[in-house]
Design a protein around this motif. Sequence first.
Motif, PDB file in Angstrom:
ATOM      1  N   MET A   1       0.851  -1.187   0.070  1.00  0.00           N
ATOM      2  CA  MET A   1       0.011  -0.093   0.008  1.00  0.00           C
ATOM      3  C   MET A   1       0.900   1.157  -0.144  1.00  0.00           C
ATOM      4  N   ALA A   2       0.563   2.309  -0.805  1.00  0.00           N
ATOM      5  CA  ALA A   2       1.215   3.399  -0.567  1.00  0.00           C
ATOM      6  C   ALA A   2       0.886   4.294   0.607  1.00  0.00           C
ATOM      7  N   THR A   3       1.715   5.224   0.744  1.00  0.00           N
ATOM      8  CA  THR A   3       1.779   6.114   2.150  1.00  0.00           C
ATOM      9  C   THR A   3       1.729   7.386   1.524  1.00  0.00           C
ATOM     10  N   VAL A   4       0.603   8.256   2.084  1.00  0.00           N
ATOM     11  CA  VAL A   4       0.371   9.705   1.831  1.00  0.00           C
ATOM     12  C   VAL A   4       0.810  10.368   3.194  1.00  0.00           C
ATOM     13  N   LEU A   5       1.681  11.488   3.063  1.00  0.00           N
ATOM     14  CA  LEU A   5       1.881  12.420   4.088  1.00  0.00           C
ATOM     15  C   LEU A   5       1.251  13.543   3.867  1.00  0.00           C
ATOM     16  N   LEU A   6       0.139  13.867   4.819  1.00  0.00           N
ATOM     17  CA  LEU A   6      -0.710  15.173   4.575  1.00  0.00           C
ATOM     18  C   LEU A   6       0.054  16.259   5.270  1.00  0.00           C
ATOM     19  N   ALA A 128     -16.085  15.288   0.864  1.00  0.00           N
ATOM     20  CA  ALA A 128     -16.109  14.230  -0.313  1.00  0.00           C
ATOM     21  C   ALA A 128     -15.028  14.485  -1.289  1.00  0.00           C
ATOM     22  N   ARG A 129     -14.973  15.684  -1.655  1.00  0.00           N
ATOM     23  CA  ARG A 129     -14.105  16.145  -3.133  1.00  0.00           C
ATOM     24  C   ARG A 129     -12.472  15.751  -2.679  1.00  0.00           C
ATOM     25  N   SER A 130     -12.262  16.162  -1.428  1.00  0.00           N
ATOM     26  CA  SER A 130     -10.868  16.135  -0.950  1.00  0.00           C
ATOM     27  C   SER A 130     -10.245  14.710  -0.651  1.00  0.00           C
ATOM     28  N   VAL A 131     -11.214  13.809  -0.184  1.00  0.00           N
ATOM     29  CA  VAL A 131     -10.929  12.607   0.099  1.00  0.00           C
ATOM     30  C   VAL A 131     -11.048  11.609  -1.297  1.00  0.00           C
ATOM     31  N   ALA A 132     -11.910  11.733  -2.094  1.00  0.00           N
ATOM     32  CA  ALA A 132     -11.764  11.425  -3.305  1.00  0.00           C
ATOM     33  C   ALA A 132     -10.414  11.325  -4.285  1.00  0.00           C
ATOM     34  N   ALA A 133     -10.084  12.859  -3.985  1.00  0.00           N
ATOM     35  CA  ALA A 133      -8.778  13.388  -4.445  1.00  0.00           C
ATOM     36  C   ALA A 133      -7.751  12.595  -3.949  1.00  0.00           C
ATOM     37  N   ILE A 134      -7.748  12.567  -2.657  1.00  0.00           N
ATOM     38  CA  ILE A 134      -6.386  11.599  -2.054  1.00  0.00           C
ATOM     39  C   ILE A 134      -6.399  10.199  -2.345  1.00  0.00           C
ATOM     40  N   ARG A 135      -7.482   9.687  -2.282  1.00  0.00           N
ATOM     41  CA  ARG A 135      -7.663   8.229  -2.807  1.00  0.00           C
ATOM     42  C   ARG A 135      -7.223   7.974  -4.364  1.00  0.00           C
ATOM     43  N   ARG A 136      -7.456   8.848  -5.119  1.00  0.00           N
ATOM     44  CA  ARG A 136      -7.333   8.669  -6.453  1.00  0.00           C
ATOM     45  C   ARG A 136      -5.992   8.869  -6.929  1.00  0.00           C
ATOM     46  N   ASP A 138      -3.509   8.592  -4.594  1.00  0.00           N
ATOM     47  CA  ASP A 138      -2.877   7.546  -3.995  1.00  0.00           C
ATOM     48  C   ASP A 138      -2.851   5.951  -4.857  1.00  0.00           C
ATOM     49  N   ALA A 139      -4.097   5.770  -5.333  1.00  0.00           N
ATOM     50  CA  ALA A 139      -3.987   4.464  -6.313  1.00  0.00           C
ATOM     51  C   ALA A 139      -2.933   4.648  -7.377  1.00  0.00           C
ATOM     52  N   ALA A 140      -2.985   5.923  -7.937  1.00  0.00           N
ATOM     53  CA  ALA A 140      -2.245   6.285  -9.143  1.00  0.00           C
ATOM     54  C   ALA A 140      -0.733   5.851  -8.873  1.00  0.00           C
ATOM     55  N   PHE A 141      -0.348   6.446  -7.603  1.00  0.00           N
ATOM     56  CA  PHE A 141       0.901   6.301  -7.188  1.00  0.00           C
ATOM     57  C   PHE A 141       1.246   4.902  -6.983  1.00  0.00           C
ATOM     58  N   GLU A 142       0.591   4.281  -6.208  1.00  0.00           N
ATOM     59  CA  GLU A 142       0.754   2.704  -5.945  1.00  0.00           C
ATOM     60  C   GLU A 142       0.910   1.996  -7.475  1.00  0.00           C
ATOM     61  N   ALA A 143       0.141   2.346  -8.156  1.00  0.00           N
ATOM     62  CA  ALA A 143      -0.020   1.498  -9.373  1.00  0.00           C
ATOM     63  C   ALA A 143       1.298   1.654 -10.256  1.00  0.00           C
TER      64      ALA A 143
END
Length: 235
Positions: A1-6, A128-136, A138-143
């Motif tokens: 899993m990727a890691t995001v630093l906020l 909603a829009r900020s969580v969706a952006a973070i998850r999007r 995160d998935a792209a960086f992990e991929a």
Amino acid sequence: MATVLLVRHGRTTANATGLLAGRTAGVLLDQIGRDQAAVTGRRLAAVPLVGVVSSPLERCRETAQQIIDLQAGTVPTPIEDELSECDYGDWQGRTLTELSQEKLWSVVQTQPSAVTFPNGEAMAAMQARSVAAIRRHDAAFEATHGHNAVWVAVSHGDIIKSILADALGMHLDLFQRINVGPASVSIVRYGSTRPTVHATNTDAGDLSWLALGNAPADAPVGGGAGHPAPNASRA
């Protein structure tokens, strides 16, 4: 899993004077804010980042640049509009002291899910829009970079609090229990079953352990062994 630093932006001239800047253009870091961002950049220098995603507002881009400047290689630096500050509408540009006298203030404090700022944004929509952006992202960086990828999102206090509330499984009405200081670093990993929050609101401490990767897929029963002591991997 990727890691995001906020990472929240450093202190601004508006923060220092108690002004709600919102999306006002031209709000920059003050000297304390620049110093805070520099500390964060040094903390992250030991972590090879695969990307630094920033809100479009100047104070976030300034903070992001302090982080990018201390990275060893070239780091992608996309701007993400969905991580921009909440649209506070008619509240923007007013002092917090003045706003605290508004009837809506108590609702912001106790039931933010019911708040829509006058001529502005609903706090639920902000989350909603900020969580969706973070998850999007995160998935792209992990991929692209694998499950040990570490990336940074530079944004704003209420945005980061709402993302952390989602990761913690908290209702938005509880997000005022979370504090996110200027230039602080919070750490979230998104797994296949749930997010895990590894730190919130840190403004000091060694982060080189993030470069080691190998985060467990499941929560360790009993708490696990944790990460190595500071700089142990380089001893």
